[in-house]
Design an enzyme around this catalytic site. Structure first.
Site, short mmCIF file in Angstrom:
data_model
loop_
_atom_site.label_atom_id
_atom_site.label_comp_id
_atom_site.label_asym_id
_atom_site.label_seq_id
_atom_site.Cartn_x
_atom_site.Cartn_y
_atom_site.Cartn_z
CG ASP A 120 6.36 9.46 14.32
OD1 ASP A 120 5.48 9.07 13.51
OD2 ASP A 120 7.00 8.69 15.05
CD GLU A 121 5.36 8.85 7.23
OE1 GLU A 121 5.61 8.36 6.13
OE2 GLU A 121 4.57 8.33 8.04
CG ASP A 175 2.11 9.95 -0.57
OD1 ASP A 175 3.10 9.21 -0.67
OD2 ASP A 175 1.25 9.80 0.30
CD1 TRP A 231 7.06 6.72 -2.68
CD2 TRP A 231 6.05 5.18 -3.92
NE1 TRP A 231 5.92 6.33 -2.02
CE2 TRP A 231 5.28 5.38 -2.75
CE3 TRP A 231 5.59 4.24 -4.85
CZ2 TRP A 231 4.11 4.69 -2.49
CZ3 TRP A 231 4.41 3.54 -4.60
CH2 TRP A 231 3.69 3.77 -3.43
CD GLU A 254 -1.16 6.18 5.79
OE1 GLU A 254 0.00 5.87 5.48
OE2 GLU A 254 -1.51 6.46 6.96
CG HIS A 300 -1.93 9.89 3.73
ND1 HIS A 300 -1.19 9.93 4.88
CD2 HIS A 300 -1.13 9.32 2.79
CE1 HIS A 300 0.00 9.39 4.66
NE2 HIS A 300 0.06 9.03 3.39
#
Length: 899
Positions: A480-481, A488, A540, A756, A777
């Site tokens: 749920d993302e 990333d 980020w 991930e 990921h």
């Protein structure tokens, strides 16, 4: 007297003629091949030269553009090497018009110019040309948790058609058809943007789908990212509560007249057999309610209800600039498994993103359920916990019709395994097919070496990109993302650009970076932003500077810098505002996300956690941002800003040294990441850098040659080691196969994508924290950049050779590899490096694209042994441990002694 040549000689001469001929290929407009739907007023033209001769350079070109037979622009003969992105300079382009363009190219070795022709079609060149109105279904049950509606309209075509073009978009997702046949081959359109600020429409040539007489258009609307719940806080209807359609069909008749079929209040709507469709939870269909022929002209829609007019704007729409999502590879199950609980599980052998399409005959009312997961636990039970709240299911109620083929429409899943419920009798695996979905990016790069596990790593990196580049660069595709995390994307952007052509992919996504940027210049952590107001975080938010510059370096496209420069500058000013005395030491930071912790897997190497001071990381990235702004400003000739940024960079480095470094060069964080970032961004005085290298190497040795880096340290780990003469250490890290390492997931757990966490599945086959354990990921796959640029040795010069106009081939041998080969389809053509060791000798075969040059660095100290096709080389340069020479285009085969 007549002479008759033997056949073999005739063949040889013909072959030589073909070999000597110059040709032009890969013509593009706005970096797209034969595009439909260009709305840039001055589209840019590019091409590649192709010749088997060496040292081929373009000397001149001539571009001509025609509308039908009418010449609308010609450059005349221009003396120039430039073959990329020549802007159109003729009369204003007409909307919805087809143009043919031709380029004629002269080179330095062929007397006759080469010719090539291609096409492009414009979209709507002005916003006021939209005649359509936004409409929605008007059905009360049409909500995020409700039905998926059908919309339709019939219309007459009374005379022969010359062309017909559809312009369509939606708030939500759409699938369109004309006379029962799908419009286009794209999925999940119009994709995901910051819908209320930036929305793209798609253009389709549908000339062959219309017929004289009565016709019908049908559209199905899904919630998609528009109103589905996004992120983990269950926010719904973020962009609006009602999906809506904007549809415009422009028909040009053979007699010169024209007509428009548009979305308006004459359309009808009804509920479809899709009862529910949502990004995270999946889709439910009741095939008993499927309406046969609903999108055909003779269908009776008298019982359908009227649509409603919606009041959304059209003045912010633009034609799609990026490649859409399409279907790609398919997989059949490699195994049918039965879990200890008796569950039937299909193993497709590869962690993919998309959905399962299957063929079935069953009873009316029979329910088939598919559950999608990435992993099985050590007992063989499907592992659902890492999906968090996402259900990731597809439910189908059968109609009883035999041999039905079923698949979803407006959702996607990340999975390798599918649990199947509801089938009667033994399952036939051949009835099931996993279909991959991702943006239609052209493959560009390849890499292979003598180590099979490194080759698997390369495959995993590419599959991680495929699975997460669905219109936006998502972090993960299963839970749920599935958000466009900037960190990333930033760390992976160079690797991404080697694997596939992501120039237009990122150009589109960066428009949303600008759209969602805060008034104070802060860039959100996810784009499109669904998390609310933020203050920038190092590594980020920096994606707003780093990615545009990386795309410029790889593709040589200044436009992306020009388009993003104001946003880049605003973000840097935001950070300058946060910094006190040039020190960025306040606010939230992700820092070196998911770096090694002692208690992660209770590993034998876990002497100490590798936690790096968050503001040390931030200060390094502050300097990195400034450095890239200096470079971007130079490219764009903003000289006054260059001087300002250069002075700022020196102050920021000095502040770093005063805050985070002792007099001897020891950093306050004794971690791999601290030294990597300080060395990568030249934060340390030159006299202390070797001490830092020594400390970094000692740290790596203390962990028994395991990495301990997180998201921000990992991309620069091996490049720093190679730069400072520690390539043997870099290879040891690459080839390490126990936790934590790149090869651990492959050797221990058969991973087919990047994880991930370094230990998403632990050595004892238990799982890490299910709240953050994705098995697809791509961030740690950023090592691919080092593999391409260092092992294969293929790179581009930045300052004067961006886009591989001037390239470098500099392979670093090591790791016991006996061969490595890489290739890359640059904007100019293919560049390749293929090396092989046999005994004391190295063979290095290279290919340099026409109209470019490459400086080759030979990995040998025996200068006299270097030969090209058996002939000794001259004019070689000694550069430290390297011997170099610059070559023009062509293929070369070098041999040299290396021991």
């Amino acid at each position: 007297m007549k002479y008759h040549l033997p056949p073999f000689l005739i063949a040889s001469l013909l072959s030589f003629s073909s070999w000597a001929q110059l040709s032009v290929q890969n013509l593009t407009v706005e970096n797209l091949s034969n595009p439909i739907g260009i709305d840039r007023a001055q589209p840019r033209f590019s091409w590649q030269l192709n010749s088997d001769k060496q040292n081929v350079k373009q000397t001149a070109y001539e571009i001509s553009v025609r509308s039908g037979k009418k010449l609308v622009w010609s450059t005349g003969k221009i003396s120039s090497e430039n073959s990329l992105r020549i802007p159109y300079g003729g009369a204003n382009l007409e909307s919805d018009s087809k143009y043919t363009w031709q380029v004629k190219v002269w080179d330095n070795q062929t007397k006759t110019p080469a010719l090539a022709t291609s096409n492009f079609q414009t979209a709507m060149m002005r916003h006021d040309e939209w005649k359509a109105q936004w409409i929605n279904s008007g059905i009360e049950a049409d909500s995020v948790n409700g039905i998926v509606p059908h919309l339709r309209k019939t219309f007459e075509v009374k005379k022969p058609i010359a062309s017909a073009t559809v312009f369509v978009t939606s708030r939500g997702l759409y699938e369109a058809s004309l006379n029962g046949k799908r419009v286009g081959d794209t999925f999940l359109t119009p994709g995901w943007t910051s819908y209320n600020k930036h929305l793209q429409y798609q253009t389709y040539d549908v000339t062959k789908q219309l017929s004289t007489g009565k016709n019908a258009v049908g559209v199905t609307l899904g919630s998609g990212w528009y109103r589905t719940k996004l992120a983990w806080e269950n926010h719904k209807n973020l962009y609006g509560k009602e999906t809506a359609l904007l549809f415009q069909l422009h028909i040009k008749y053979a007699d010169g007249s024209e007509d428009w079929i548009v979305s308006d209040n004459s359309w009808k709507s009804t509920t479809s057999h899709i009862l529910f469709s949502e990004i995270y939870d999946g889709e439910r269909q009741d095939l008993r309610k499927e309406i046969k022929g609903w999108d055909l002209a003779n269908f009776d829609d008298s019982k359908w209800q009227n649509v409603k007019i919606a009041s959304f704007a059209t003045d912010y729409l633009n034609a799609s600039v990026n490649e859409p999502i399409k279907k790609h590879e398919t997989f059949k199950p490699v195994k049918v498994l039965t879990s200890p609980k008796g569950e039937t599980i299909l193993d497709f052998g590869q962690n993919v993103v998309g959905w399962v399409k299957f063929k079935i005959s069953g009873k009316a009312g029979q329910m088939i359920k598919l559950y999608h997961v990435e992993m099985l636990d050590k007992h063989g039970v499907p592992y659902f916990e890492n999906l968090r709240s996402a259900k990731a299911q597809a439910h189908y109620v059968l109609s009883g019709e035999p041999n039905q083929t079923i698949e979803p429409h407006f959702t996607f899943f990340g999975f390798r395994y599918v649990k199947v419920e509801g089938l009667e009798g033994k399952i036939n695996p051949e009835d099931f097919t996993a279909v991959t979905l991702y943006s239609d990016m052209k493959p560009l790069g390849s890499f292979e070496c003598s180590n099979p596990m490194v080759n698997q790593l390369q495959k995993n990196i590419q599959w991680g990109q495929r699975g997460n580049f669905l219109d936006v660069p998502t972090d993960c595709p299963q839970r749920d993302e599935r958000l466009g995390w900037t960190g990333d994307a930033e760390v992976f952007s160079r690797t991404a650009a080697y694997n596939f052509n992501v120039n237009q992919f990122f150009a589109k996504w960066l428009k949303d970076v600008t759209a969602d940027q805060e008034p104070d210049g802060a860039i959100p952590f996810v784009i499109p932003n669904v998390l609310g107001k933020v203050t920038g975080a190092a590594g980020w938010s920096d994606a707003g500077i780093i990615i545009p510059y990386n795309m410029y370096v790889v593709y040589g496209d200044k436009q992306i810098l020009q388009d993003q420069y104001a946003s880049m500058k605003a973000y840097l000013n935001h950070v300058r505002g946060l910094a006190k005395n040039d020190l960025w030491n306040m606010g939230f930071q992700f820092a070196d996300w998911l770096s090694y912790r002692v208690d992660d897997s209770k590993s034998a190497i876990g002497q100490k956690s590798a936690v790096t001071d968050v503001y040390l990381v931030a200060q390094c990235f502050y300097a990195y941002n400034i450095e890239l702004m200096i470079k971007a400003a130079k490219v764009l000739q903003k000289n006054e800003e260059v001087a300002d940024y250069e002075a700022l960079l020196q102050r920021v480095k000095k502040a770093f040294q005063q805050e985070f470094m002792t007099a001897s060069g020891r950093l306050i964080s004794e971690t791999q990441t601290a030294y990597i970032l300080a060395l990568q961004f030249d934060m340390l005085p030159e006299s202390l850098r070797q001490n830092a290298v020594n400390r970094l190497v000692e740290n790596i040795k203390s962990y028994e040659y395991h990495l301990t880096t997180g998201f921000l340290g990992t991309p620069f780990l091996n490049p720093v080691l190679t730069r400072y003469g520690q390539n043997d250490v870099a290879y040891k890290l690459l080839l390490q196969d126990t936790y934590p390492s790149w090869l651990y997931p492959i050797k221990s757990h058969g991973a087919t994508t990047i994880w991930e966490r370094w230990d998403s599945m632990k050595p004892d086959s238990t799982f890490q924290d299910p709240g953050m354990t994705s098995f697809n990921h791509y961030a740690y796959g950023a090592v691919g950049d080092w593999m391409y640029r260092t092992i294969a040795g293929i790179d581009t010069k930045e300052a004067d050779g961006a886009g591989y106009k001037l390239s470098v081939i500099k392979p670093e041998l090591g790791g016991g590899l006996t061969f490595a080969k890489g290739s890359y389809l640059t904007p100019y053509g293919k560049i390749a490096s293929n090396w092989k060791i046999e005994g004391d000798w190295l063979t290095l075969e290279i290919e340099v694209p026409a109209n470019t040059e490459s400086t080759v660095y030979f990995p040998t100290s025996d200068i006299s042994s270097i030969k090209n096709n058996g002939v000794a080389l001259t004019d070689l340069k000694q550069e430290g441990k390297w011997i170099s020479k610059t070559f023009g285009s062509g293929k070369y085969a070098f041999t040299m002694k290396i021991r």
